[in-house]
Design a protein around this motif. Structure first.
Motif, PDB file in Angstrom:
ATOM      1  N   PHE A 246      30.265  34.673  54.806  1.00 10.44           N
ATOM      2  CA  PHE A 246      30.271  33.658  52.960  1.00 10.44           C
ATOM      3  C   PHE A 246      29.544  34.056  52.378  1.00 10.44           C
ATOM      4  O   PHE A 246      28.967  35.156  51.787  1.00 10.44           O
ATOM      5  CB  PHE A 246      28.844  33.059  53.523  1.00 10.44           C
ATOM      6  N   THR A 247      30.061  33.427  51.168  1.00 14.88           N
ATOM      7  CA  THR A 247      29.364  34.423  49.707  1.00 14.88           C
ATOM      8  C   THR A 247      29.170  33.681  48.541  1.00 14.88           C
ATOM      9  O   THR A 247      29.665  32.275  48.295  1.00 14.88           O
ATOM     10  CB  THR A 247      30.902  35.207  48.833  1.00 14.88           C
ATOM     11  N   VAL A 248      28.567  33.961  47.896  1.00 16.69           N
ATOM     12  CA  VAL A 248      26.984  33.700  46.341  1.00 16.69           C
ATOM     13  C   VAL A 248      28.153  33.754  45.252  1.00 16.69           C
ATOM     14  O   VAL A 248      27.812  35.136  45.301  1.00 16.69           O
ATOM     15  CB  VAL A 248      26.061  32.885  46.694  1.00 16.69           C
ATOM     16  N   GLU A 249      28.122  33.527  44.475  1.00 15.52           N
ATOM     17  CA  GLU A 249      27.670  34.165  42.992  1.00 15.52           C
ATOM     18  C   GLU A 249      27.120  33.672  42.533  1.00 15.52           C
ATOM     19  O   GLU A 249      26.729  32.039  41.974  1.00 15.52           O
ATOM     20  CB  GLU A 249      29.253  33.866  42.365  1.00 15.52           C
ATOM     21  N   ALA A 250      26.126  34.270  41.857  1.00 19.45           N
ATOM     22  CA  ALA A 250      25.204  33.525  40.743  1.00 19.45           C
ATOM     23  C   ALA A 250      24.854  34.598  39.290  1.00 19.45           C
ATOM     24  O   ALA A 250      25.111  35.682  39.854  1.00 19.45           O
ATOM     25  CB  ALA A 250      24.026  33.323  41.716  1.00 19.45           C
ATOM     26  N   THR A 251      24.459  33.545  38.220  1.00 17.41           N
ATOM     27  CA  THR A 251      24.190  34.323  36.879  1.00 17.41           C
ATOM     28  C   THR A 251      23.534  34.261  36.563  1.00 17.41           C
ATOM     29  O   THR A 251      22.078  33.715  37.186  1.00 17.41           O
ATOM     30  CB  THR A 251      25.533  33.756  35.644  1.00 17.41           C
ATOM     31  N   GLY A 252      22.477  35.053  35.702  1.00 19.05           N
ATOM     32  CA  GLY A 252      21.287  34.544  35.809  1.00 19.05           C
ATOM     33  C   GLY A 252      20.645  35.900  35.328  1.00 19.05           C
ATOM     34  O   GLY A 252      21.380  36.788  35.180  1.00 19.05           O
ATOM     35  N   SER A 253      19.629  36.548  34.282  1.00 15.09           N
ATOM     36  CA  SER A 253      18.920  37.469  33.229  1.00 15.09           C
ATOM     37  C   SER A 253      18.061  37.819  34.792  1.00 15.09           C
ATOM     38  O   SER A 253      17.887  37.570  35.738  1.00 15.09           O
ATOM     39  CB  SER A 253      18.127  36.410  32.442  1.00 15.09           C
ATOM     40  N   GLY A 254      17.896  39.128  33.898  1.00 11.08           N
ATOM     41  CA  GLY A 254      17.720  40.410  34.862  1.00 11.08           C
ATOM     42  C   GLY A 254      17.664  40.409  36.329  1.00 11.08           C
ATOM     43  O   GLY A 254      19.083  40.738  36.649  1.00 11.08           O
ATOM     44  N   THR A 255      16.758  40.814  36.945  1.00 10.68           N
ATOM     45  CA  THR A 255      18.107  41.389  37.990  1.00 10.68           C
ATOM     46  C   THR A 255      18.025  40.195  39.185  1.00 10.68           C
ATOM     47  O   THR A 255      16.669  39.652  39.346  1.00 10.68           O
ATOM     48  CB  THR A 255      17.024  42.559  39.060  1.00 10.68           C
ATOM     49  N   LEU A 256      19.230  40.052  39.839  1.00  8.88           N
ATOM     50  CA  LEU A 256      19.275  38.928  41.423  1.00  8.88           C
ATOM     51  C   LEU A 256      18.568  39.531  42.877  1.00  8.88           C
ATOM     52  O   LEU A 256      19.184  40.734  42.755  1.00  8.88           O
ATOM     53  CB  LEU A 256      21.076  38.469  41.005  1.00  8.88           C
ATOM     54  N   SER A 257      18.743  38.837  42.767  1.00  8.64           N
ATOM     55  CA  SER A 257      17.634  39.193  44.428  1.00  8.64           C
ATOM     56  C   SER A 257      19.005  38.409  45.564  1.00  8.64           C
ATOM     57  O   SER A 257      19.038  36.923  45.014  1.00  8.64           O
ATOM     58  CB  SER A 257      16.807  39.639  45.620  1.00  8.64           C
ATOM     59  N   PHE A 258      19.143  38.260  46.495  1.00  8.16           N
ATOM     60  CA  PHE A 258      20.041  37.722  47.760  1.00  8.16           C
ATOM     61  C   PHE A 258      19.101  37.146  49.189  1.00  8.16           C
ATOM     62  O   PHE A 258      18.584  38.165  49.778  1.00  8.16           O
ATOM     63  CB  PHE A 258      21.613  37.354  48.010  1.00  8.16           C
ATOM     64  N   GLN A 259      18.730  36.017  49.870  1.00  8.65           N
ATOM     65  CA  GLN A 259      17.906  35.456  50.970  1.00  8.65           C
ATOM     66  C   GLN A 259      19.059  34.623  51.906  1.00  8.65           C
ATOM     67  O   GLN A 259      19.070  33.516  50.886  1.00  8.65           O
ATOM     68  CB  GLN A 259      16.799  35.752  51.288  1.00  8.65           C
ATOM     69  N   TRP A 260      19.687  34.828  52.550  1.00  5.61           N
ATOM     70  CA  TRP A 260      20.569  34.208  53.373  1.00  5.61           C
ATOM     71  C   TRP A 260      19.493  33.105  54.510  1.00  5.61           C
ATOM     72  O   TRP A 260      18.767  34.345  54.772  1.00  5.61           O
ATOM     73  CB  TRP A 260      21.959  34.434  54.306  1.00  5.61           C
ATOM     74  N   LEU A 261      19.899  32.121  54.755  1.00  7.80           N
ATOM     75  CA  LEU A 261      18.995  31.934  55.702  1.00  7.80           C
ATOM     76  C   LEU A 261      20.331  30.636  56.925  1.00  7.80           C
ATOM     77  O   LEU A 261      21.355  30.246  56.351  1.00  7.80           O
ATOM     78  CB  LEU A 261      18.067  30.383  55.281  1.00  7.80           C
ATOM     79  N   LYS A 262      19.857  30.957  57.993  1.00  9.48           N
ATOM     80  CA  LYS A 262      20.709  29.980  58.630  1.00  9.48           C
ATOM     81  C   LYS A 262      19.757  29.017  59.566  1.00  9.48           C
ATOM     82  O   LYS A 262      18.022  29.275  59.939  1.00  9.48           O
ATOM     83  CB  LYS A 262      20.847  30.448  59.967  1.00  9.48           C
ATOM     84  N   ASN A 263      20.036  27.625  59.121  1.00 14.41           N
ATOM     85  CA  ASN A 263      19.377  26.431  59.296  1.00 14.41           C
ATOM     86  C   ASN A 263      17.341  26.631  58.766  1.00 14.41           C
ATOM     87  O   ASN A 263      16.492  26.850  59.730  1.00 14.41           O
ATOM     88  CB  ASN A 263      19.087  26.781  61.249  1.00 14.41           C
ATOM     89  N   GLY A 264      18.268  26.989  58.079  1.00 12.65           N
ATOM     90  CA  GLY A 264      16.135  27.364  57.336  1.00 12.65           C
ATOM     91  C   GLY A 264      15.540  28.337  56.810  1.00 12.65           C
ATOM     92  O   GLY A 264      13.919  28.408  56.566  1.00 12.65           O
TER      93      GLY A 264
END
Ligand SMILES: [Ca+2]
Ligand SMILES: [Ca+2]
Length: 389
Positions: A91-109
């Motif tokens: 699974f992949t997301v792409e995002a734009t945004g200022s500053g530093t981006l961080s990601f956290q995946w969730l399964k069923n919340g």
């Protein structure tokens, strides 16, 4: 946000500007924006006018730059997918945004430990991995953090069919018929492949597999691999193993007694056939060479009458249970007509008399005179000869 400008002597008036344009109504020492929006970002300044003694003088404040942390924007959402057990999920997301981006995946919340990249992979999908996956993207700018949550991606796992009927082990004798059956439920069209000792059986593509006449080489372990299809995936489930045990065929034997006999023409001999290895001990008698007649006797026996010419007669008993099993007796038929002239008379008696008391080692031995075939010419022959007169 509050901008403040220092106070000066005289009557001071204030006018705030954004990007050099007057902000209507912004005439206090402070200018507040209750809820910052992206459009509020810009360069703010305040023009301060000092009116003293009828003169006015203005001064521009130092500019203040307002940056707005608008939060990340997702430019690519994770995609739902269906995989067979063992497949690789990404699974992949792409995002734009200022500053530093961080990601956290969730399964069923629930946060997935270690799922902190823009891409989340499961190298070998298992049934419990099925669920709804989302990614929270957070940016960090000048001490502020803002998050955005991706759309949901559903992971469906094709676990293969469920076997509702397993094949059953069976034991039977050579020549019997055996059928193994499975039943299964699953999505899409189910397909079947039977195996013997782990190897595919050619043409065995049904829910049942039949061997119409079992042979010893058919013994082994049979199973069926059932495959279903779901959204372009296919997954297989193997049944449990069923063992086919083939009992060795009983050996059928036929034994005729006596194996040999000697009779004179018109004499009789009773032959018996013993059959083992089968409940059906019946035999069919026949004269396979030579002459004579057969008449039925007690079960398993036959009476042979030497009604033909002298010579050798073969009588054969064939098993009714297995036509390939048989045994034979050989009967030697002798005649009192030692001269061969068609009469039994004193001339034959003369030949018989010359051989009287002989054995095969005797100079006067005459095998033809040994009417009962026991290796000598004696009173038995005399009785047989006289009985024919
Ligand atoms: Ca004669
Ligand atoms: Ca004899």
């Amino acid at each position: 946000m509050v901008l403040r400008f220092g106070e000066r002597p005289g009557t001071l008036t204030y006018q705030w500007t954004k990007d050099g344009s007057t902000i209507v109504g912004a005439t206090s020492t402070t200018y507040s924006i209750a809820s910052g929006q992206v459009s509020d970002a810009g360069i703010y300044a305040c023009v301060v006018t000092n009116t003293l003694g009828g003169t006015a003088a203005s001064t521009n404040s130092v500019s203040a730059v307002l940056s707005v942390n608008a939060g990340p924007a997702l430019t690519s959402q994770p995609a739902s997918r269906t995989l067979a057990v063992g497949g690789a999920a990404t699974f992949t997301v792409e995002a734009t945004g200022s500053g530093t981006l961080s990601f956290q995946w969730l399964k069923n919340g629930t946060d997935i430990r270690g799922g902190t990249s823009a891409t989340f992979s499961i190298p070998s999908v298992q049934v419990p991995d099925a669920g709804i996956y989302t990614c929270v993207v957070t940016n960090s700018l000048n001490g502020t953090t803002t998050s955005a949550t991706s759309g949901s991606a559903t992971l469906t796992v094709n676990a293969g069919p469920t076997l509702t009927t397993q094949p059953v082990s069976q034991t039977l004798a050579v020549g019997g018929a055996v059928t193994f059956t499975v039943a299964a439920t699953g999505s899409g069209t189910l397909s079947y492949q039977w195996t013997k000792d782990g190897s595919s059986i050619g043409g065995a593509f049904s829910a049942t597999f039949t061997i119409s006449s079992v042979q010893p080489t058919d013994a082994g372990d049979y199973a069926c691999r059932v495959t279903n299809s779901l959204s372009g995936t296919s997954a297989a489930t193997s049944s449990s193993s069923a063992t086919l045990t083939v009992l060795a065929a009983p050996v059928i034997t036929v034994t005729v007694e006596p194996k040999t006999a000697t009779v004179v023409t018109n004499g009789q001999v009773i032959l018996r056939a013993g059959v083992t290895g089968t409940a059906n001990t019946g035999v069919t008698w026949s004269i396979t060479s030579g002459e004579g007649t057969l008449s039925a006797g007690a079960p398993g026996s036959i009476t042979y009458a030497a009604t033909g010419s002298p010579g050798t007669t073969t009588i054969t008993a064939v098993s009714q249970a297995d036509g390939t099993k048989s045994d034979s007796a050989t009967v030697t038929v002798r005649t009192r007509d030692l001269t061969g002239d068609g009469l039994i008379d004193v001339l034959d008696l003369a030949i018989f008399a010359r051989a009287w008391g002989s054995t095969p080692a005797s100079p006067n031995w005459n095998a033809a005179a040994d009417l009962n075939g026991d290796g000598n010419v004696d009173e038995t022959e005399l009785a047989l000869f006289l009985a024919g007169l």
